[in-house]
Design a protein around this motif. Structure first.
Motif, PDB file in Angstrom:
ATOM      1  N   LEU A 188      37.897  43.411  43.272  1.00  0.00           N
ATOM      2  CA  LEU A 188      38.608  42.729  42.246  1.00  0.00           C
ATOM      3  C   LEU A 188      38.420  43.474  41.159  1.00  0.00           C
ATOM      4  CD1 LEU A 188      40.403  39.792  44.094  1.00  0.00           C
ATOM      5  CD2 LEU A 188      41.676  42.279  43.482  1.00  0.00           C
ATOM      6  N   GLU A 189      38.561  44.702  40.369  1.00  0.00           N
ATOM      7  CA  GLU A 189      37.704  45.086  39.471  1.00  0.00           C
ATOM      8  C   GLU A 189      37.536  44.006  38.442  1.00  0.00           C
ATOM      9  OE1 GLU A 189      38.849  48.889  37.841  1.00  0.00           O
ATOM     10  OE2 GLU A 189      37.331  49.070  36.430  1.00  0.00           O
ATOM     11  N   GLY A 190      36.499  43.616  38.020  1.00  0.00           N
ATOM     12  CA  GLY A 190      36.315  42.981  36.766  1.00  0.00           C
ATOM     13  C   GLY A 190      36.657  41.487  36.973  1.00  0.00           C
ATOM     14  N   ASP A 191      36.263  41.240  38.327  1.00  0.00           N
ATOM     15  CA  ASP A 191      36.795  39.423  38.632  1.00  0.00           C
ATOM     16  C   ASP A 191      35.696  39.269  38.559  1.00  0.00           C
ATOM     17  OD1 ASP A 191      39.515  39.607  39.063  1.00  0.00           O
ATOM     18  OD2 ASP A 191      39.184  38.836  40.366  1.00  0.00           O
ATOM     19  N   HIS A 192      34.050  39.823  38.901  1.00  0.00           N
ATOM     20  CA  HIS A 192      33.160  39.038  38.544  1.00  0.00           C
ATOM     21  C   HIS A 192      31.989  39.153  36.852  1.00  0.00           C
ATOM     22  CE1 HIS A 192      32.063  39.617  43.268  1.00  0.00           C
ATOM     23  NE2 HIS A 192      32.322  38.439  42.833  1.00  0.00           N
ATOM     24  N   SER A 193      32.854  40.140  36.095  1.00  0.00           N
ATOM     25  CA  SER A 193      32.637  40.730  35.040  1.00  0.00           C
ATOM     26  C   SER A 193      32.733  39.126  34.427  1.00  0.00           C
ATOM     27  CB  SER A 193      32.338  41.800  34.642  1.00  0.00           C
ATOM     28  OG  SER A 193      33.803  41.998  34.049  1.00  0.00           O
ATOM     29  N   ARG A 194      33.569  39.270  34.420  1.00  0.00           N
ATOM     30  CA  ARG A 194      35.309  38.275  34.249  1.00  0.00           C
ATOM     31  C   ARG A 194      34.459  36.901  33.890  1.00  0.00           C
ATOM     32  NH1 ARG A 194      40.479  38.395  35.634  1.00  0.00           N
ATOM     33  NH2 ARG A 194      40.061  40.738  35.673  1.00  0.00           N
ATOM     34  N   LEU A 195      34.007  36.702  34.802  1.00  0.00           N
ATOM     35  CA  LEU A 195      33.992  35.181  35.367  1.00  0.00           C
ATOM     36  C   LEU A 195      32.701  34.679  34.322  1.00  0.00           C
ATOM     37  CD1 LEU A 195      33.380  32.648  36.746  1.00  0.00           C
ATOM     38  CD2 LEU A 195      32.190  33.711  38.900  1.00  0.00           C
ATOM     39  N   LEU A 196      31.245  35.505  34.517  1.00  0.00           N
ATOM     40  CA  LEU A 196      30.409  35.690  34.330  1.00  0.00           C
ATOM     41  C   LEU A 196      30.259  35.380  32.410  1.00  0.00           C
ATOM     42  CD1 LEU A 196      28.052  37.940  36.502  1.00  0.00           C
ATOM     43  CD2 LEU A 196      28.194  35.640  36.648  1.00  0.00           C
ATOM     44  N   THR A 197      31.273  35.533  32.359  1.00  0.00           N
ATOM     45  CA  THR A 197      31.442  35.928  30.390  1.00  0.00           C
ATOM     46  C   THR A 197      32.173  34.353  30.030  1.00  0.00           C
ATOM     47  OG1 THR A 197      32.456  37.991  30.813  1.00  0.00           O
ATOM     48  CG2 THR A 197      32.415  36.365  29.082  1.00  0.00           C
ATOM     49  N   HIS A 198      32.930  33.750  30.863  1.00  0.00           N
ATOM     50  CA  HIS A 198      33.172  32.798  30.710  1.00  0.00           C
ATOM     51  C   HIS A 198      32.009  31.581  30.850  1.00  0.00           C
ATOM     52  CE1 HIS A 198      37.857  33.875  31.231  1.00  0.00           C
ATOM     53  NE2 HIS A 198      37.466  33.595  29.829  1.00  0.00           N
ATOM     54  N   ILE A 211      38.301  31.904  39.305  1.00  0.00           N
ATOM     55  CA  ILE A 211      37.381  31.951  41.221  1.00  0.00           C
ATOM     56  C   ILE A 211      38.662  31.638  41.540  1.00  0.00           C
ATOM     57  CG2 ILE A 211      37.016  30.367  42.753  1.00  0.00           C
ATOM     58  CD1 ILE A 211      34.360  31.509  41.718  1.00  0.00           C
ATOM     59  N   HIS A 212      39.630  30.927  41.213  1.00  0.00           N
ATOM     60  CA  HIS A 212      40.713  30.627  41.748  1.00  0.00           C
ATOM     61  C   HIS A 212      41.653  32.077  42.469  1.00  0.00           C
ATOM     62  CE1 HIS A 212      41.635  26.171  42.098  1.00  0.00           C
ATOM     63  NE2 HIS A 212      40.403  26.235  41.958  1.00  0.00           N
ATOM     64  N   ASP A 213      41.782  33.045  40.263  1.00  0.00           N
ATOM     65  CA  ASP A 213      42.393  34.185  40.785  1.00  0.00           C
ATOM     66  C   ASP A 213      41.759  35.487  41.439  1.00  0.00           C
ATOM     67  OD1 ASP A 213      44.005  33.297  38.842  1.00  0.00           O
ATOM     68  OD2 ASP A 213      42.751  33.948  36.836  1.00  0.00           O
ATOM     69  N   HIS A 214      40.358  34.903  41.788  1.00  0.00           N
ATOM     70  CA  HIS A 214      39.530  36.013  41.985  1.00  0.00           C
ATOM     71  C   HIS A 214      40.041  35.814  43.652  1.00  0.00           C
ATOM     72  CE1 HIS A 214      36.465  38.347  43.680  1.00  0.00           C
ATOM     73  NE2 HIS A 214      35.735  37.455  44.151  1.00  0.00           N
ATOM     74  N   LEU A 215      40.265  34.573  44.560  1.00  0.00           N
ATOM     75  CA  LEU A 215      39.873  34.338  45.427  1.00  0.00           C
ATOM     76  C   LEU A 215      41.960  34.400  45.800  1.00  0.00           C
ATOM     77  CD1 LEU A 215      37.981  30.785  45.965  1.00  0.00           C
ATOM     78  CD2 LEU A 215      36.976  33.523  46.701  1.00  0.00           C
ATOM     79  N   ASN A 216      42.437  34.064  45.293  1.00  0.00           N
ATOM     80  CA  ASN A 216      43.760  34.597  45.575  1.00  0.00           C
ATOM     81  C   ASN A 216      43.735  36.516  45.478  1.00  0.00           C
ATOM     82  OD1 ASN A 216      45.096  31.652  45.212  1.00  0.00           O
ATOM     83  ND2 ASN A 216      45.405  31.750  43.557  1.00  0.00           N
ATOM     84  N   GLY A 217      43.730  36.608  44.712  1.00  0.00           N
ATOM     85  CA  GLY A 217      43.394  38.074  44.770  1.00  0.00           C
ATOM     86  C   GLY A 217      43.120  39.161  46.303  1.00  0.00           C
ATOM     87  N   LEU A 218      41.593  38.497  46.369  1.00  0.00           N
ATOM     88  CA  LEU A 218      41.065  38.299  48.128  1.00  0.00           C
ATOM     89  C   LEU A 218      42.165  38.333  48.858  1.00  0.00           C
ATOM     90  CD1 LEU A 218      38.866  39.741  46.561  1.00  0.00           C
ATOM     91  CD2 LEU A 218      37.465  37.762  47.737  1.00  0.00           C
ATOM     92  N   GLU A 219      42.210  36.915  49.059  1.00  0.00           N
ATOM     93  CA  GLU A 219      44.045  36.648  50.047  1.00  0.00           C
ATOM     94  C   GLU A 219      44.785  37.544  50.096  1.00  0.00           C
ATOM     95  OE1 GLU A 219      43.963  32.982  49.211  1.00  0.00           O
ATOM     96  OE2 GLU A 219      45.090  32.424  52.266  1.00  0.00           O
ATOM     97  N   ALA A 220      44.830  37.592  48.927  1.00  0.00           N
ATOM     98  CA  ALA A 220      46.364  38.977  49.106  1.00  0.00           C
ATOM     99  C   ALA A 220      45.866  40.225  49.375  1.00  0.00           C
ATOM    100  CB  ALA A 220      46.758  38.886  47.563  1.00  0.00           C
ATOM    101  N   LEU A 221      45.261  40.345  49.628  1.00  0.00           N
ATOM    102  CA  LEU A 221      44.736  41.998  50.499  1.00  0.00           C
ATOM    103  C   LEU A 221      44.605  42.082  51.950  1.00  0.00           C
ATOM    104  CD1 LEU A 221      41.770  43.282  47.754  1.00  0.00           C
ATOM    105  CD2 LEU A 221      44.073  43.852  47.731  1.00  0.00           C
TER     106      LEU A 221
END
Lengths: 244, 244
Positions: A188-198, A211-221
């Motif tokens: 999922l593009e950008g997820d990790h860099s966004r997290l690091l920014t925050h 984290i919630h969005d990231h894992l939701n996105g992963l689960e959706a895949l």
DNA sequence: GACGAAACTTTTGTATACAATAAGCCCGCC
DNA sequence: GGCGGGCTTATTGTATACAAAAGTTTCGTC
């Protein structure tokens, strides 16, 4: 039967010369499961593993015990150890648990992360992007895993950190297992860099949300439709006589 | 030296005649640690345990491995296993982790609990009250432990449930360890029954709040002042040469 | 040809023997 | 008298042997 995997196992890295203990076996088997070189249900007889790694059953047994405690394999009494096949239900539960734990960890971490670990995290994120762009999926997985592993390691709460380590491994395994057929990679593009920014900005709740969005996105895949329960069916009817 | 504990161990229950496996050893040692019959730092040599339980080192080793994975004992390479002495910091972290996990579990559980398990929970709560009133502390602990154990078992999310089981054990151990000197018992009247009421009523957030309050109350009953770090000091200076 | 039982094979569970390492101890030296 | 080196002892790490259990094949019977 399927006697080909020892060669794969050995290809995992030079084994014979170095002083090898149970730790190496654990690492190599874990990695092989993660990379789907050892599909769920694969039998792992003690003597065979011992021959492959050049050690006796004692150390193999210790390694298998560790792998079982990591939920990588199933060890039932008087039965050969097999690579675990987590059910769809367990997959969902694992994701839920990881959302809770990793969300809390990054919330705790927000704003309290020194420059050095932050740089290490950023490097993994960059490495993941570059690996994805050149289509090197194993390297991409490696970077992603390392990143989340680093988060767990730097958790101010070490108890939660250890739990997160376990959950990251388990989710990675089920991602490999239930990845939608055509999908080349669960990225999922950008997820990790966004997290690091925050994290750097110290916004705890935003990080938790990432984290919630990231894992939701992963689960959706993943393909977690119960109608496609062939894997479960197969492993339960074909192999597992009882399940408490 | 301190060679008295095997007799205590045996007193834990009839051992000799029954078919005893690693499971029994794990249960008995865990219980003994919980009841403070085996204080932190106590050495657990493999041969000695084997003699006490009438089994060989093989099964003892397996049991010790399990106990280590449960965080009951410390197992360092080439060193005798010792009863673990969690630090004050780890104690706080364990409580934090349990607040997070158990809070989520009871929130998930609220309103979804069938009558039968609810009755079982209520029975444990009643048993705890009665044990407290008659001053039977071991029985009170047993009931309290069983109650939280039941919560973990009935968790809709089994992954979180397993984590909670581990955390309940660990908090119980540190409660026994850091209980304020004069205190006869770490008991908070009404906490459990209040939780059950909210669980039955289906108020998830109230139940989560109950757990938070309960664990905060428990933690407040402990002596976690860093100035009184004699326990830590003793175990680190006296016995543990290195700590990663 | 299908079913079932009994021998046979494979694999794990347990005990034991030996090797390696760490801890304790004693003795000599400063 | 304190301190360090080497020896002794205690304890764990590893390998192996045997016992028990599960799985598999084969063969006889219906």
């Amino acid at each position: 039967m399927n006697n080909a995997w020892h060669t794969e196992m050995l290809a995992e890295g030079r084994v014979s010369d170095r002083r090898i203990g149970d730790r190496d076996i654990v690492d190599k088997v874990r990695r092989a499961v993660l990379m789907q070189r050892l599909p769920p249900g694969t039998k792992l007889p003690e003597v065979t593993l011992g021959e492959v790694f050049g050690v006796s059953r004692s150390v193999v047994r210790k390694a298998l015990t560790r792998l079982a405690s990591e939920h990588v394999i199933d060890q039932r009494p008087n039965q050969v150890a097999r690579v675990r096949a987590p059910s769809i239900e367990e997959t969902r539960e694992t994701f839920d648990a990881r959302r809770l734990v990793e969300g809390e960890v990054v919330a705790l971490l927000a704003g309290r992360l020194p420059a050095e670990p932050l740089a290490a995290l950023a490097e993994q994120a960059r490495g993941e992007v570059s690996a994805f762009e050149r289509g090197d999926e194993p390297a991409r997985i490696e970077h992603s895993l390392t990143l989340h592993h680093l988060l767990a390691e730097h958790s101010p709460n070490r108890v939660l950190g250890a739990m997160l380590t376990d959950l990251v491994l388990r989710t990675s395994i089920v991602i490999a297992l239930y990845k939608r057929a055509g999908l080349a990679s669960c990225y999922l593009e950008g997820d990790h860099s966004r997290l690091l920014t925050h994290l750097e900005a110290g916004d705890a709740e935003a990080a938790r949300g990432d984290i919630h969005d990231h894992l939701n996105g992963l689960e959706a895949l993943l393909d977690l439709s119960p109608r496609e329960a062939r894997i479960d069916l197969k492993s339960i009817l074909g192999r597992a006589p009882e399940q408490a």
